[in-house]
Design a protein around this motif. Sequence first.
Motif, PDB file in Angstrom:
ATOM      1  N   PHE A 233       0.872  -1.208   0.103  1.00 19.43           N
ATOM      2  CA  PHE A 233      -0.045  -0.003   0.012  1.00 19.43           C
ATOM      3  C   PHE A 233       0.840   1.248  -0.023  1.00 19.43           C
ATOM      4  O   PHE A 233       1.750   1.349   0.636  1.00 19.43           O
ATOM      5  CB  PHE A 233      -0.758   0.017   1.171  1.00 19.43           C
ATOM      6  CG  PHE A 233      -2.085  -0.958   1.379  1.00 19.43           C
ATOM      7  CD1 PHE A 233      -3.064  -0.827   0.759  1.00 19.43           C
ATOM      8  CD2 PHE A 233      -1.787  -2.147   2.044  1.00 19.43           C
ATOM      9  CE1 PHE A 233      -4.025  -1.649   0.519  1.00 19.43           C
ATOM     10  CE2 PHE A 233      -2.767  -3.086   1.900  1.00 19.43           C
ATOM     11  CZ  PHE A 233      -4.077  -3.027   1.291  1.00 19.43           C
ATOM     12  N   ASP A 234       0.555   2.121  -0.874  1.00 19.09           N
ATOM     13  CA  ASP A 234       1.042   3.513  -0.867  1.00 19.09           C
ATOM     14  C   ASP A 234       0.110   4.477   0.055  1.00 19.09           C
ATOM     15  O   ASP A 234      -1.055   4.716  -0.347  1.00 19.09           O
ATOM     16  CB  ASP A 234       1.337   4.171  -2.099  1.00 19.09           C
ATOM     17  CG  ASP A 234       1.567   5.612  -2.312  1.00 19.09           C
ATOM     18  OD1 ASP A 234       1.693   6.190  -1.150  1.00 19.09           O
ATOM     19  OD2 ASP A 234       1.951   6.102  -3.260  1.00 19.09           O
ATOM     20  N   PRO A 235       0.553   4.942   1.191  1.00 19.40           N
ATOM     21  CA  PRO A 235      -0.425   5.403   2.250  1.00 19.40           C
ATOM     22  C   PRO A 235      -0.761   6.949   1.608  1.00 19.40           C
ATOM     23  O   PRO A 235      -1.729   7.344   2.136  1.00 19.40           O
ATOM     24  CB  PRO A 235       0.357   5.732   3.510  1.00 19.40           C
ATOM     25  CG  PRO A 235       1.746   5.543   3.154  1.00 19.40           C
ATOM     26  CD  PRO A 235       1.727   4.754   1.909  1.00 19.40           C
ATOM     27  N   THR A 236      -0.068   7.479   0.714  1.00 25.82           N
ATOM     28  CA  THR A 236      -0.379   8.911   0.221  1.00 25.82           C
ATOM     29  C   THR A 236      -1.685   8.550  -0.756  1.00 25.82           C
ATOM     30  O   THR A 236      -2.447   9.771  -1.174  1.00 25.82           O
ATOM     31  CB  THR A 236       0.725   9.504  -0.457  1.00 25.82           C
ATOM     32  OG1 THR A 236       1.110   8.727  -1.502  1.00 25.82           O
ATOM     33  CG2 THR A 236       1.841   9.600   0.451  1.00 25.82           C
ATOM     34  N   VAL A 237      -1.964   7.676  -1.122  1.00 28.45           N
ATOM     35  CA  VAL A 237      -3.117   7.329  -2.248  1.00 28.45           C
ATOM     36  C   VAL A 237      -4.161   6.619  -1.769  1.00 28.45           C
ATOM     37  O   VAL A 237      -5.244   6.548  -2.557  1.00 28.45           O
ATOM     38  CB  VAL A 237      -2.637   6.808  -3.616  1.00 28.45           C
ATOM     39  CG1 VAL A 237      -1.376   7.503  -4.143  1.00 28.45           C
ATOM     40  CG2 VAL A 237      -2.078   5.269  -3.464  1.00 28.45           C
ATOM     41  N   VAL A 238      -4.065   5.755  -0.430  1.00 31.31           N
ATOM     42  CA  VAL A 238      -5.186   5.256   0.029  1.00 31.31           C
ATOM     43  C   VAL A 238      -5.958   6.073   0.978  1.00 31.31           C
ATOM     44  O   VAL A 238      -5.169   6.475   1.903  1.00 31.31           O
ATOM     45  CB  VAL A 238      -4.617   3.848   0.546  1.00 31.31           C
ATOM     46  CG1 VAL A 238      -5.858   3.154   1.361  1.00 31.31           C
ATOM     47  CG2 VAL A 238      -4.135   2.970  -0.243  1.00 31.31           C
ATOM     48  N   SER A 239      -7.128   6.385   0.907  1.00 29.46           N
ATOM     49  CA  SER A 239      -7.880   7.396   1.714  1.00 29.46           C
ATOM     50  C   SER A 239      -8.077   6.916   3.106  1.00 29.46           C
ATOM     51  O   SER A 239      -7.795   7.592   3.937  1.00 29.46           O
ATOM     52  CB  SER A 239      -9.343   7.545   1.123  1.00 29.46           C
ATOM     53  OG  SER A 239      -9.957   6.459   0.923  1.00 29.46           O
TER      54      SER A 239
END
Length: 372
Positions: A233-239
């Motif tokens: 997961f990329d935390p900057t693109v997962v709401s």
Amino acid sequence: MRAAVFAEVGDEPSIEEVYPTDLESDEVLVSIAGVGICHTDLTAINGTVPLPTPYVVGHEGAGVVEAVGSAVTELVVGDHVVLTFDHCRECASCRSGHPAYCELFAALNYFGTRLDGTPTLHSGEREVHGSWFGQSSFATHAVASTRNAVKVDDRLPIDILGPLGCGLLTGAGAVLNVHRPSEGQSIGVWGIGTVGLSAVMAAKASGCDPIIAVDPNAERLAVARKLGATHTFDPTVVSDLVWEILQLAGGLDYTIDAVGSGVVVRQALESLRSPGACATLGLQKLENEITVDQGHLLLGRTLTGVIEGDADPHRFIPELIALWQEGKFPFDELITTYDFTDIASALADFRTGTAIKPVLIPENSRLEDTPV
């Protein structure tokens, strides 16, 4: 000997001629074959961990013993060793198999001198502060002790083994020594640098499933998938990252924080099932206040801090080497080598994330008739 000397906090290193002081009875002089660059070195370079100047850092050294003190019996000239953190061997923590929590850890690793205040290095006219993690191995040679020099098989590629002494040991140890997951249990890792990737490899070796890796760097996530992560997961693109993880796995048995920010600690903690355990490893600064929900902990979740993988290096480093030889801990895939004199480029690549684990390779000549 030559060393990368930092004249002032924040300076670029200068390659200079320095000299070791006379060895103490329990010390060894090691000709460095390779030394990794670790995030903790940056904390000294930028002043987060204060050292008296001028100083030499570096604490993931490996090489060949070139001289031994008068009382040394465990090592002889010619032995191949991996250097790691120093510890006293005498306090309650050391005696119980937890030397990372040695009562003298700070004094032995962070102060820039031996315990008695004497330096291990000088440049002729001035003291040069060394003893960083009992070694200061950004140099062609390092003064260490039998406490933090781990003998390894001389048939191994000694030039790349240095990171086993800290970064690799820290991430893998948090999984194998602290969490100790059973096959099929789930784990998540936040921060996919050397420490996080070591945790991913250790989780894979333990049979964890799923193994979740979280990082904003797409290239690092690709490496994590190659080394065993089942989901990334990329935390900057997962709401809502925590919701996504809870939906995927119903909560994780274990999590690893290799970042050290309050946001990441909360995410790693809140992604746990009940009961579950989160180990925080990342160092942002010496005083780093975070906020957690105490009610979340009351539901059976644990948050624990871990230093150096809670490892006994003399036991754990050989175990990691054995896993590597079995193909279960391919740490060599993380390494990019640089000539020792190109340390500025190696540091720059490490800071930008271009290199996961830079390793400096000196071209050593034996010390002969060296003034002390």
